[in-house]
Write an enzyme that holds these catalytic residues in place. Structure first.
Site, short mmCIF file in Angstrom:
data_model
loop_
_atom_site.label_atom_id
_atom_site.label_comp_id
_atom_site.label_asym_id
_atom_site.label_seq_id
_atom_site.Cartn_x
_atom_site.Cartn_y
_atom_site.Cartn_z
CG LEU A 183 -2.01 -1.15 0.91
CD1 LEU A 183 -2.80 -1.47 2.11
CD2 LEU A 183 -2.89 -0.76 -0.27
CB ILE A 216 -0.47 -9.30 3.11
CG1 ILE A 216 0.87 -8.68 2.72
CG2 ILE A 216 -0.81 -10.49 2.25
CD1 ILE A 216 2.03 -9.62 2.88
CE1 TYR A 234 12.99 -7.49 -10.05
CE2 TYR A 234 11.02 -8.35 -8.96
CZ TYR A 234 11.66 -7.37 -9.72
OH TYR A 234 10.95 -6.27 -10.16
CG ASP A 288 -1.43 -14.27 1.52
OD1 ASP A 288 -1.00 -14.75 2.59
OD2 ASP A 288 -0.81 -14.35 0.44
CG LEU A 319 5.40 0.81 -8.79
CD1 LEU A 319 5.79 0.15 -10.09
CD2 LEU A 319 5.96 2.21 -8.69
N1 LIG Z 1 9.40 -0.30 -8.57
C1 LIG Z 1 10.12 -0.61 -9.63
O1 LIG Z 1 11.16 0.00 -9.95
C2 LIG Z 1 9.69 -1.77 -10.51
C3 LIG Z 1 10.38 -2.01 -11.71
C4 LIG Z 1 10.02 -3.12 -12.48
C5 LIG Z 1 8.95 -3.91 -12.11
N2 LIG Z 1 8.28 -3.62 -10.96
C6 LIG Z 1 7.17 -4.51 -10.59
O2 LIG Z 1 6.03 -3.74 -10.24
C7 LIG Z 1 5.33 -4.40 -9.17
C8 LIG Z 1 5.14 -3.42 -8.01
O3 LIG Z 1 6.42 -2.97 -7.66
P1 LIG Z 1 6.62 -2.11 -6.30
O4 LIG Z 1 7.86 -1.31 -6.47
O5 LIG Z 1 5.36 -1.44 -5.92
O6 LIG Z 1 6.94 -3.33 -5.30
P2 LIG Z 1 6.89 -3.25 -3.71
O7 LIG Z 1 7.88 -4.22 -3.20
O8 LIG Z 1 7.01 -1.84 -3.29
O9 LIG Z 1 5.43 -3.79 -3.42
C9 LIG Z 1 5.05 -5.14 -3.70
C10 LIG Z 1 4.54 -5.69 -2.41
O10 LIG Z 1 3.87 -6.96 -2.51
C11 LIG Z 1 3.83 -7.40 -1.16
N3 LIG Z 1 3.53 -8.80 -0.85
C12 LIG Z 1 4.43 -9.65 -0.30
N4 LIG Z 1 3.84 -10.82 -0.04
C13 LIG Z 1 2.56 -10.71 -0.42
C14 LIG Z 1 1.46 -11.60 -0.39
N5 LIG Z 1 1.58 -12.85 0.09
N6 LIG Z 1 0.27 -11.16 -0.82
C15 LIG Z 1 0.14 -9.90 -1.26
N7 LIG Z 1 1.15 -9.00 -1.33
C16 LIG Z 1 2.36 -9.41 -0.92
C17 LIG Z 1 5.24 -7.12 -0.66
O11 LIG Z 1 5.12 -6.86 0.73
C18 LIG Z 1 5.69 -5.92 -1.43
O12 LIG Z 1 5.81 -4.86 -0.55
C19 LIG Z 1 6.15 -5.63 -8.79
O13 LIG Z 1 5.60 -6.76 -9.43
C20 LIG Z 1 7.53 -5.33 -9.39
O14 LIG Z 1 8.20 -6.53 -9.77
C21 LIG Z 1 8.63 -2.59 -10.15
C1 LIG Z 2 14.11 -2.76 -11.42
C2 LIG Z 2 12.97 -3.22 -10.53
O1 LIG Z 2 12.54 -4.50 -10.88
C3 LIG Z 2 13.14 -3.03 -9.06
N1 LIG Z 2 13.20 -1.60 -8.74
C4 LIG Z 2 14.45 -3.70 -8.57
O2 LIG Z 2 15.45 -3.04 -8.58
O3 LIG Z 2 14.42 -4.84 -8.18
#
Ligand SMILES: NC(=O)c1ccc[n+]([C@@H]2O[C@H](COP(=O)([O-])OP(=O)(O)OC[C@H]3O[C@@H](n4cnc5c(N)ncnc54)[C@H](O)[C@@H]3O)[C@@H](O)[C@H]2O)c1
Ligand SMILES: C[C@@H](O)[C@H](N)C(=O)O
Length: 373
Positions: free
Chosen positions: A64, A89, A195, A106, A67
């Site tokens: 929360l 969660i 990852y 979850d 993104l």
């Molecule tokens: N932020 C970036 O730079 C970036 C870049 C490429 C891809 N992404 C993708 O975008 C998506 C969102 O990224 P973000 O930066 O907001 O990630 P984030 O880590 O900030 O948020 C994702 C959240 O999912 C939560 N999670 C963990 N276990 C869980 C469960 N059992 N049920 C539900 N939720 C659970 C985690 O606590 C984590 O905080 C991800 O799939 C990530 O791979 C992000």
């Molecule tokens: C790039 C992207 O997937 C994420 N911000 C990481 O560095 O893991």
């Protein structure tokens, strides 16, 4: 009959036709019957013409303060507040809780995910929940559970209820044997992090469900996403978010990557707009299920030089984190996103100077407000 209502009726009828998206073919074993509430995913056409009944009903799984919060804001503006449900969660903040529908979920609880989809008549599922690169290397079992079992769950729920499913991939889905400058959509992918391995698995499983069962699976490989109001999630590109907060707060920043480490990056507004435009793109325009999207590439040294133009006293030092450095050294330096630009008209608006100006003014204004209170 007013023109708009007639147009909505025509568009609504058109959208019910099979031409507006693939129908799930024969379903796999785990399906327990399709939902009686299912409204076909109907956002092939631009949402401006959709009546309330035809607008997508969207579930976003995410932390929360990741993104997902920004995406919920954009989708609620486009489709109406009550048509976009945020889930996680963790307990939401007061602000998130009062910004629109929230539900605890979850992604490892398949039965509960199904209930949410049926009870809330979901038609789009945007699956953001994941454990990012550096955190995943520190907790491989959690990364396997959330990033692999979690994706299997959303794939099966999406198929059972004929949802339009978006799962983001990442620059981390490539490895040291991939072409790095630029990295095309299609090339060898042998990532060296759990990852990256889990994201390649998500890409391949989603494409399999599309070709085998007709699931409308869509995937964008995001670069490092930079946002002023979402906390970094423990990734390798987090430095490019933290530098702005530290530059304003302390006038200095200790970077955990080497000065010359070049990575693809993107401002959050471009990322979220790309996601919406991609989800609304007519399925006939997509030659692939998975696309790279790109905006800029920079290294810490170049980012620091841009910050110095606004904060002349700013100082950057380096204390390299060997785990994050090894990950960054295996990732693309530049993304080729020509297919996304050709197939569905992707274009970015923010380059490095605009990113720095936007981030500093956003964080600066918020820190002034915080001091004043
Ligand atoms: N932020 C970036 O730079 C970036 C870049 C490429 C891809 N992404 C993708 O975008 C998506 C969102 O990224 P973000 O930066 O907001 O990630 P984030 O880590 O900030 O948020 C994702 C959240 O999912 C939560 N999670 C963990 N276990 C869980 C469960 N059992 N049920 C539900 N939720 C659970 C985690 O606590 C984590 O905080 C991800 O799939 C990530 O791979 C992000
Ligand atoms: C790039 C992207 O997937 C994420 N911000 C990481 O560095 O893991």
């Amino acid at each position: 009959m007013p023109v708009l209502r007639m147009l909505q009726r025509v568009v609504g009828q058109m959208l019910q036709s099979p031409a507006c998206g693939p129908r799930a073919a024969a379903l796999p074993g785990r399906v327990l019957g399709t939902s009686p509430w299912q409204i076909p995913a109907v956002a092939n056409c631009h949402s401006a013409f959709l009546s309330e009944a035809d607008r997508p009903r969207i579930l976003i799984t995410d932390k929360l303060w990741g993104l997902g919060v920004g995406l919920a804001k954009l989708l609620r503006k486009q489709f109406g507040k009550d048509n976009v449900i945020l889930s996680d969660i963790k307990k939401p903040s007061e602000q998130v809780f009062h910004s629109g529908p929230f539900i605890h979920s979850d992604v490892l609880d398949y039965k509960h995910l199904r209930e949410i989809v049926v009870n809330h008549r979901i038609t789009w599922l945007i699956h953001y929940s994941a454990v990012l690169s550096a955190v995943g290397e520190a907790n491989v079992p959690l990364a396997k559970a959330v990033n692999i079992t979690g994706v299997h769950n959303v794939l099966d729920v999406a198929l059972e209820h004929n949802l339009r499913l978006f799962v983001p991939s990442t620059i981390g889905a490539f490895g040291p044997t991939s072409p790095r400058d630029p990295t095309p959509d299609l090339c060898i992918q042998r990532p060296r992090t759990i990852y990256g391995v889990s994201k390649v698995h998500a890409e391949l499983m989603g494409e399999y469900y599309y070709h085998r069962y007709g699931l409308d699976f869509r995937c964008l490989r995001y670069p490092g996403i930079i946002s002023a109001d979402s906390e970094p999630g423990g990734g390798t590109t987090d430095y490019a978010v933290q530098i702005f907060h530290d530059a304003i707060k302390n006038g200095k920043f200790e970077c955990n990557l080497k000065p010359s480490t070049r990575l693809p990056m993107m401002y959050i507004d471009d990322c979220l707009r790309a996601t919406l435009e991609f989800m609304e793109a007519p399925i006939e325009s997509l030659s692939s299920r998975t696309y790279n999207i790109n905006a800029m590439s920079f290294c810490p040294e170049e980012l620091a030089q841009e910050v110095l133009k606004h904060i002349p006293e700013f100082q950057i030092t380096y204390n390299v984190d060997s785990v994050r450095q090894a990950i960054a050294d295996s990732w693309p330096m530049n993304f080729d996103d020509s297919n996304a630009r050709k197939d569905w008209g992707w274009k970015h608006y923010f380059d490095l100077p605009q990113l720095v100006m936007t981030m500093l003014s956003f964080i600066g204004s918020h820190s002034r407000v915080a001091k004043a209170n």
